[in-house]
Design an enzyme around this catalytic site. Structure first.
Site, short mmCIF file in Angstrom:
data_model
loop_
_atom_site.label_atom_id
_atom_site.label_comp_id
_atom_site.label_asym_id
_atom_site.label_seq_id
_atom_site.Cartn_x
_atom_site.Cartn_y
_atom_site.Cartn_z
N TYR A 61 0.90 -2.78 22.40
CA TYR A 61 0.05 -1.68 22.84
C TYR A 61 -0.29 -1.96 24.30
CZ TYR A 61 -0.93 -0.36 17.95
OH TYR A 61 -0.83 0.05 16.64
N PHE A 218 -2.79 6.61 11.82
CA PHE A 218 -2.58 8.02 12.18
C PHE A 218 -3.33 8.96 11.24
CE2 PHE A 218 1.79 7.61 14.50
CZ PHE A 218 1.17 6.91 15.50
N LEU A 220 -6.02 10.55 11.69
CA LEU A 220 -6.71 11.65 12.36
C LEU A 220 -5.79 12.43 13.29
CD1 LEU A 220 -10.10 9.96 13.30
CD2 LEU A 220 -9.46 11.14 11.19
N PRO A 225 1.94 18.04 10.32
CA PRO A 225 1.95 19.33 9.59
C PRO A 225 0.93 19.39 8.46
CG PRO A 225 3.81 17.97 8.93
CD PRO A 225 3.16 17.25 10.07
#
Length: 289
Positions: A61, A218, A220, A225
């Protein structure tokens, strides 16, 4: 609310059931320094001051940005703080994500995480699968257990794993945690051009059976879809944000879920932490099912 990692081991780790994921702290595309370095450092300090004692990071990161921020903000670390990192991937100058998963790669990543986090042993490391890159899963995980036996890792976890991979891993040794994509609107495996993002629903029952915390990532992301407005309905009823209801839903869904919502804004961190106080009724949960 707490959860225990590696509950049957000689070194269990008990943490609050709402952690913090650092992936959003670096610059655009998870690359480079944060737009507001002072705010990034304050987010980390505020999270810990507010009772968060589980941080999720990775040396890719940034690169190395989140690890360095954690060390700058929090070292020397509180005794109850658990820092979880990931190995198995690296970044190219074009910001792409590629496998870095040979035994030598994994060892180099662990050494780098130890250096940047200023630790002698990493409490929890996830082997992140982003495409095997020609290296068999068993060879990758075997290298992780070798590093654990050497004392560089306390507990080994898996990230982005299929059900079959988790079952194979459980046959090889103790798996402390699993980190898969999971949120109300994205529960099953999402197939993308660069590979699969395995969903939490695929492995949740196995995690519950073996007492393995499942850490949703992930959870939020709004661009995925999501096919319904159920979260919005419940958010209006509770005078809450959709993000807060998503977090609350995860906390209610199973006692073995350990959400790690991330943000690069201090106001959103405080908002996310308040989700732990939201009590969803049986009717709410039925509506969200």
């Amino acid at each position: 609310m707490t959860i225990t990692i590696a509950q049957n081991s000689a070194h269990p780790l008990t943490v609050s059931r709402l952690g913090y994921g650092t992936m959003r702290l670096p610059g655009p595309e998870v690359w480079g320094e944060p737009a507001n370095r002072a705010e990034a450092l304050q987010i980390l300090r505020t999270a810990v001051e507010s009772g968060v004692n589980f941080l999720d990071t990775a040396d890719y990161y940034g690169e190395d940005v989140t690890n360095r921020l954690i060390a700058e903000a929090l070292h020397p670390y509180p005794a109850d703080l658990v820092i979880c990192t990931k190995v198995g991937a690296t970044r190219r100058p074009d910001k792409s994500w590629v496998p870095f998963n040979t035994p030598a790669n994994l060892r180099a990543s662990i050494e780098n995480n130890l250096r940047t986090l200023r630790q002698e042993q990493i409490q929890l490391v996830h082997l992140r699968l982003i495409g095997h890159g020609g290296v068999p899963f068993e060879e990758q995980l075997g290298a992780m257990f070798d590093l654990q036996r050497e004392g560089k890792i306390l507990h080994v976890g898996l990230s982005n794993v299929s059900r079959a991979e988790l079952e194979a891993g459980l046959q090889m040794g103790s798996i402390a945690t699993v980190e898969n994509m999971y949120g109300h609107g994205q529960r099953t495996t999402l197939h993308l051009p660069h590979g699969a993002n395995h969903g939490g629903e695929e492995v949740l029952d196995l995690c519950e059976q073996y007492g393995i915390p499942l850490i949703p990532y992930f959870s939020l992301v709004n661009s995925l879809p999501k096919a319904d407005s159920k979260i919005a309905d419940i958010a209006r009823q509770h005078h809450a944000t959709e993000a807060q209801i998503n977090i609350a839903w995860l906390l209610h869904k199973s006692p073995w879920l350990l959400p790690i919502p991330g943000t690069s804004q201090l106001a959103h961190l405080r908002e996310n932490l308040r989700a732990a106080d939201i009590q969803l009724s049986a009717e709410d949960l039925t509506h969200l099912a």
